[in-house]
Design a protein around this motif. Structure first.
Motif, short mmCIF file in Angstrom:
data_model
loop_
_atom_site.label_atom_id
_atom_site.label_comp_id
_atom_site.label_asym_id
_atom_site.label_seq_id
_atom_site.Cartn_x
_atom_site.Cartn_y
_atom_site.Cartn_z
N ASP A 156 0.84 -1.20 0.00
CA ASP A 156 0.00 0.00 0.00
C ASP A 156 0.87 1.25 0.00
O ASP A 156 2.11 1.17 -0.01
N SER A 157 0.24 2.42 0.02
CA SER A 157 0.99 3.68 -0.11
C SER A 157 1.95 3.90 1.06
O SER A 157 3.08 4.34 0.86
N GLN A 158 1.50 3.58 2.27
CA GLN A 158 2.38 3.77 3.43
C GLN A 158 3.59 2.86 3.36
O GLN A 158 4.73 3.27 3.64
N GLY A 159 3.35 1.59 3.00
CA GLY A 159 4.47 0.66 2.88
C GLY A 159 5.44 1.07 1.79
O GLY A 159 6.66 0.95 1.95
N ALA A 160 4.91 1.58 0.67
CA ALA A 160 5.77 2.00 -0.45
C ALA A 160 6.61 3.22 -0.06
O ALA A 160 7.79 3.32 -0.43
N LEU A 161 6.01 4.16 0.67
CA LEU A 161 6.75 5.35 1.09
C LEU A 161 7.85 4.99 2.08
O LEU A 161 8.96 5.55 2.02
N ALA A 180 26.41 10.18 -3.82
CA ALA A 180 25.21 10.48 -4.62
C ALA A 180 23.95 10.41 -3.76
O ALA A 180 23.90 9.73 -2.72
N THR A 181 22.94 11.12 -4.20
CA THR A 181 21.61 11.05 -3.58
C THR A 181 20.58 10.79 -4.68
O THR A 181 20.89 10.93 -5.87
N VAL A 182 19.37 10.45 -4.27
CA VAL A 182 18.32 10.14 -5.25
C VAL A 182 17.01 10.83 -4.88
O VAL A 182 16.75 11.13 -3.73
N CYS A 183 16.22 11.08 -5.92
CA CYS A 183 14.84 11.53 -5.76
C CYS A 183 13.93 10.37 -6.11
O CYS A 183 14.22 9.62 -7.04
N ILE A 184 12.83 10.25 -5.38
CA ILE A 184 11.94 9.11 -5.58
C ILE A 184 10.49 9.57 -5.64
O ILE A 184 10.03 10.32 -4.77
N GLY A 185 9.78 9.11 -6.67
CA GLY A 185 8.34 9.34 -6.77
C GLY A 185 7.60 8.02 -6.61
O GLY A 185 8.02 7.00 -7.15
N VAL A 186 6.52 8.06 -5.85
CA VAL A 186 5.78 6.83 -5.53
C VAL A 186 4.31 7.00 -5.91
O VAL A 186 3.69 8.03 -5.60
N ALA A 187 3.75 5.99 -6.58
CA ALA A 187 2.32 5.97 -6.90
C ALA A 187 1.75 4.61 -6.54
O ALA A 187 2.40 3.59 -6.77
N VAL A 212 13.44 19.61 -4.96
CA VAL A 212 14.13 19.74 -3.67
C VAL A 212 15.44 18.96 -3.67
O VAL A 212 16.43 19.38 -3.10
N ARG A 213 15.44 17.79 -4.29
CA ARG A 213 16.55 16.84 -4.35
C ARG A 213 16.64 16.03 -3.05
O ARG A 213 16.32 16.52 -1.98
N ASN A 214 17.10 14.81 -3.19
CA ASN A 214 17.29 13.89 -2.07
C ASN A 214 16.00 13.78 -1.25
O ASN A 214 15.99 13.96 -0.03
N LYS A 215 14.88 13.48 -1.95
CA LYS A 215 13.58 13.49 -1.30
C LYS A 215 12.66 12.43 -1.89
O LYS A 215 12.81 12.03 -3.04
N VAL A 216 11.70 11.99 -1.05
CA VAL A 216 10.67 11.05 -1.48
C VAL A 216 9.32 11.78 -1.48
O VAL A 216 8.96 12.44 -0.51
N VAL A 217 8.58 11.64 -2.58
CA VAL A 217 7.25 12.25 -2.68
C VAL A 217 6.28 11.18 -3.18
O VAL A 217 6.58 10.44 -4.13
N GLY A 218 5.11 11.11 -2.54
CA GLY A 218 4.09 10.15 -2.96
C GLY A 218 2.93 10.83 -3.66
O GLY A 218 2.56 11.96 -3.32
N ALA A 219 2.37 10.18 -4.66
CA ALA A 219 1.19 10.68 -5.35
C ALA A 219 -0.02 10.49 -4.46
O ALA A 219 -0.01 9.72 -3.50
N ASN A 220 -1.10 11.23 -4.77
CA ASN A 220 -2.34 11.07 -4.01
C ASN A 220 -2.88 9.67 -4.18
O ASN A 220 -2.85 9.09 -5.26
N PHE A 221 -3.39 9.12 -3.10
CA PHE A 221 -3.95 7.75 -3.11
C PHE A 221 -5.36 7.80 -2.53
O PHE A 221 -5.60 8.49 -1.55
N PRO A 222 -6.34 7.11 -3.14
CA PRO A 222 -6.21 6.24 -4.33
C PRO A 222 -6.17 7.01 -5.62
O PRO A 222 -6.68 8.14 -5.69
N LEU A 223 -5.55 6.42 -6.63
CA LEU A 223 -5.49 7.05 -7.95
C LEU A 223 -6.82 6.90 -8.66
O LEU A 223 -7.52 5.90 -8.49
N CYS A 224 -7.18 7.87 -9.46
CA CYS A 224 -8.41 7.82 -10.22
C CYS A 224 -8.08 7.84 -11.71
O CYS A 224 -7.27 8.65 -12.16
N GLU A 225 -8.71 6.94 -12.47
CA GLU A 225 -8.46 6.90 -13.90
C GLU A 225 -9.13 8.10 -14.58
O GLU A 225 -10.29 8.41 -14.32
N ILE A 226 -8.36 8.77 -15.43
CA ILE A 226 -8.84 9.99 -16.10
C ILE A 226 -9.45 9.63 -17.44
O ILE A 226 -8.86 8.86 -18.18
#
Length: 226
Positions: A156-161, A180-187, A212-226
């Motif tokens: 789920d979203s919490q586990g993925a983050l 090195a550092t990384v940026c991470i996007g989660v959906a 921002v760099r060196n950061k984790v950001v999650g998409a809104n959950f639940p996702l809705c199909e457009i």
């Protein structure tokens, strides 16, 4: 299941060659028993060996079709096939699926400062960190350039983050990754939406993290199909 079949291809084909050889020899022995000798035993051995070599050859073809040669991770082709399969499974499993997209911060600077060989080494070392911090059921792929994507089934979203944050810290603290550092996007989704939508949402989250760099950001959950 796919990985188990892939690993055992030479065995399966070798056993097939052995079986065919035995059938041929059995039929011949039934017809002309006086001519059954060591020649036919040699035929069995030779056919089995050739079959195993053919299996290894086919295995290599499959390997290069689905693997990135530098990092030994899966490539984009396999990533999309696997993601499509996992999304279809959501109807049956009634769980959530998460997609993680990772980008190495300022990767061009590493190439410019230390050379492209150092850049390649960074990619392989980052890949090793991903493998060390992932489950066997997770699918890690090189999406392109310095970008990676990871499929997290039953997450789920919490586990993925939490997983993404663990990766971020592991890269940041690793002495082998040139600082090195990384940026991470989660959906995350709990229904079989289109692959493009899932990637688009994860990519939007990654874009926010890169501001921002060196950061984790999650998409809104639940996702809705457009």
């Amino acid at each position: 299941m796919r990985n188990a079949l892939y690993r055992n291809i030479p065995i399966y084909i070798g056993l097939g060659g052995l079986l065919i050889s035995f059938i041929v020899c059995f039929v011949y022995y039934s017809i002309q028993p006086t001519f059954y000798n060591y020649f036919w035993i040699s035929v069995i051995v030779f056919s089995t060996v050739i079959s195993v070599f053919c299996g290894l050859w086919i295995k290599n073809i499959i390997y290069y079709a689905y693997k990135d040669p530098l990092t030994d991770l899966f490539n984009r082709r396999y990533l999309y096939e696997k993601l499509e399969s996992e999304l279809k499974r959501l109807n049956r499993s009634k769980t959530a699926l998460s997609l993680v997209i990772i980008d190495i911060d300022h990767f061009k600077r590493v190439n410019d400062k230390y050379g492209h060989l150092a850049g390649d080494k960074l990619l392989t070392r980052v890949s090793e960190v991903f493998k060390a911090n992932s489950r066997e059921i997770d699918t890690i792929a090189r999406w392109g350039g310095e970008e990676f994507a990871i499929i997290l089934p039953d997450t789920d979203s919490q586990g993925a983050l939490k997983y993404a944050e663990r990766l971020r810290k592991a890269i940041e603290k690793s002495e082998k990754c040139f600082g090195a550092t990384v940026c991470i996007g989660v959906a995350t989704t709990d229904k079989p939406i289109a692959i493009d939508i899932l990637f688009a949402e994860a990519d939007k989250a990654l874009f926010q993290a890169k501001s921002v760099r060196n950061k984790v950001v999650g998409a809104n959950f639940p996702l809705c199909e457009i």
